[in-house]
Write a protein that holds these residues in place. Structure first.
Motif, PDB file in Angstrom:
ATOM      1  N   LEU A  28       0.852  -1.180   0.000  1.00 17.39           N
ATOM      2  CA  LEU A  28       0.000   0.000   0.000  1.00 17.39           C
ATOM      3  C   LEU A  28       0.888   1.230   0.000  1.00 17.39           C
ATOM      4  O   LEU A  28       1.779   1.353   0.834  1.00 17.39           O
ATOM      5  N   ALA A  68       2.091   2.047   5.310  1.00 17.39           N
ATOM      6  CA  ALA A  68       2.115   2.407   3.896  1.00 17.39           C
ATOM      7  C   ALA A  68       3.416   3.117   3.532  1.00 17.39           C
ATOM      8  O   ALA A  68       4.070   3.739   4.363  1.00 17.39           O
ATOM      9  N   CYS A  76      -9.024  -2.075  -4.743  1.00 11.40           N
ATOM     10  CA  CYS A  76      -7.605  -2.299  -4.441  1.00 11.40           C
ATOM     11  C   CYS A  76      -7.337  -3.766  -4.110  1.00 11.40           C
ATOM     12  O   CYS A  76      -6.398  -4.380  -4.629  1.00 11.40           O
ATOM     13  N   GLU A 105      -5.569  -0.052   4.812  1.00  5.72           N
ATOM     14  CA  GLU A 105      -4.505  -0.549   5.687  1.00  5.72           C
ATOM     15  C   GLU A 105      -5.055  -1.603   6.644  1.00  5.72           C
ATOM     16  O   GLU A 105      -4.445  -2.655   6.858  1.00  5.72           O
ATOM     17  N   GLN A 151      -5.695  -4.874   4.914  1.00  5.44           N
ATOM     18  CA  GLN A 151      -4.483  -5.599   4.562  1.00  5.44           C
ATOM     19  C   GLN A 151      -3.762  -6.189   5.762  1.00  5.44           C
ATOM     20  O   GLN A 151      -3.125  -7.238   5.664  1.00  5.44           O
TER      21      GLN A 151
END
Length: 338
Positions: A18, A42, A225, A252, A255
């Motif tokens: 990311l 990220a 995404c 975030e 993930q």
């Protein structure tokens, strides 16, 4: 059982999952601190800075950052291998984690300077630039590119561009999966009009599985995404991360499995940074302009933007204005819920 300690390579690979795109006039140091709170893992990118500016300009203004921003990459513009190598060395000395070469910006000013998207037509020159930077630094040198320019719709040309830069040492490619039109479209239209071709990024990864490939362009939701990640190494959010920054936090969390934080809690986490900047003499407006989208699509979101937009430019504006905006937003949300 002792868990293995992640290596630097592991951390680098994880941060590619990311990232937030370099965006002129937007991803300054204050914006990046906010994005770091939203997405602790990220990879963040600066605005594009020309190599000449890095070498001759005000480095604190152009390159300064808060320590919380790591992992942080400096995006460079330019087409002179020697100057880019010198700028890359400066970036490394300043503690940046990566140097990224811009081969995607289509603006007239960039074209006049022979850098940005027009470099897609000069893969050998780009490879020379990459090689010079790789020889100058120990940190990764990477490339952000388009699929091609104007009516060049040849995947073979795109693959040749990537291969030459990869052979020169580029550690990763961020692919904005559109062509850039150098005449007839504004930079804004260049982000919207040329059709997206995600399949080219997928084909590139299939053809060159050893190369880390990050997809950029048109990604605006968590679902969009996440749909790309099984096939690619990462996704890069652009305008969506700015206009609706909570999406960055949601992605975030999706993930990493970290719990979602309320918008208000995330904003309050900015208070120490904001107050420290105000004590240094910074006007509140320079920070709050990056916060306006936090309540995008939420009850009270318009009022939140209005309070900050109207008040942050006034002399003496401080954290109390943000508290006022939060209070009004909270009150409107409660009325809607009732």
């Amino acid at each position: 059982m002792t868990l293995p300690v992640p290596t630097a390579a592991d951390r680098y690979a994880a941060s590619l999952r990311l990232s937030v795109a370099p965006m002129m006039d937007w991803t300054d140091r204050h914006c990046r601190v906010f994005h770091r709170l939203l997405a602790p893992g990220a990879r963040l990118y600066t605005e594009m800075v020309h190599a000449n500016a890095v070498i001759h300009g005000d480095r604190e203004r152009l390159l300064g950052y808060d320590g919380s921003e790591h992992p942080l990459a400096l995006q460079l513009g330019g087409s002179d291998p020697e100057l880019l190598a010198q700028a890359a060395r400066i970036a490394q000395d300043w503690g940046y984690d990566e140097v990224n070469l811009n081969c995607g910006c289509p603006s007239d000013r960039v074209q006049a300077g022979r850098f940005g998207a027009c470099l897609m037509r000069e893969p050998t020159l780009v490879a020379e630039c990459v090689a010079a930077m790789v020889a100058a630094v120990d940190i990764p040198v990477t490339v952000k590119c388009r699929l091609g320019v104007d009516d060049d719709n040849s995947y073979e040309n795109f693959l040749n561009f990537v291969d030459q830069s990869a052979n020169a040492g580029s550690a990763m490619f961020i692919v904005h999966a559109r062509n850039a039109w150098l005449k007839g479209l504004s930079p804004k239209e260049n982000r919207e009009v040329p059709p997206l071709r995600y399949e080219w990024a997928h084909q590139l990864k299939a053809d060159r599985p050893h190369l880390p490939i990050v997809l950029n362009g048109g990604l605006a939701t968590v679902e969009a995404c996440q749909a790309q990640l099984p096939a690619l190494d990462g996704v890069m959010l652009g305008r969506a991360a700015y206009h609706d920054p909570y999406v960055l936090h949601q992605l975030e969390a999706a993930q990493t499995g970290a719990p979602l934080q309320p918008r208000e809690a995330l904003l309050r986490a900015m208070r120490p940074y904001i107050e420290a900047q105000l004590e240094r003499g910074l006007a509140l407006k320079h920070i709050t302009r990056h916060l306006l989208g936090l309540f995008h699509g939420q009850p009270g979101g318009r009022a939140f933007r209005q309070v900050l937009s109207e008040g942050a430019h006034r002399p003496g504006a401080d954290w109390s204005l943000i508290e006022q905006a939060l209070e009004i937003t909270r009150a409107q949300a409660e009325r809607v819920a009732a």
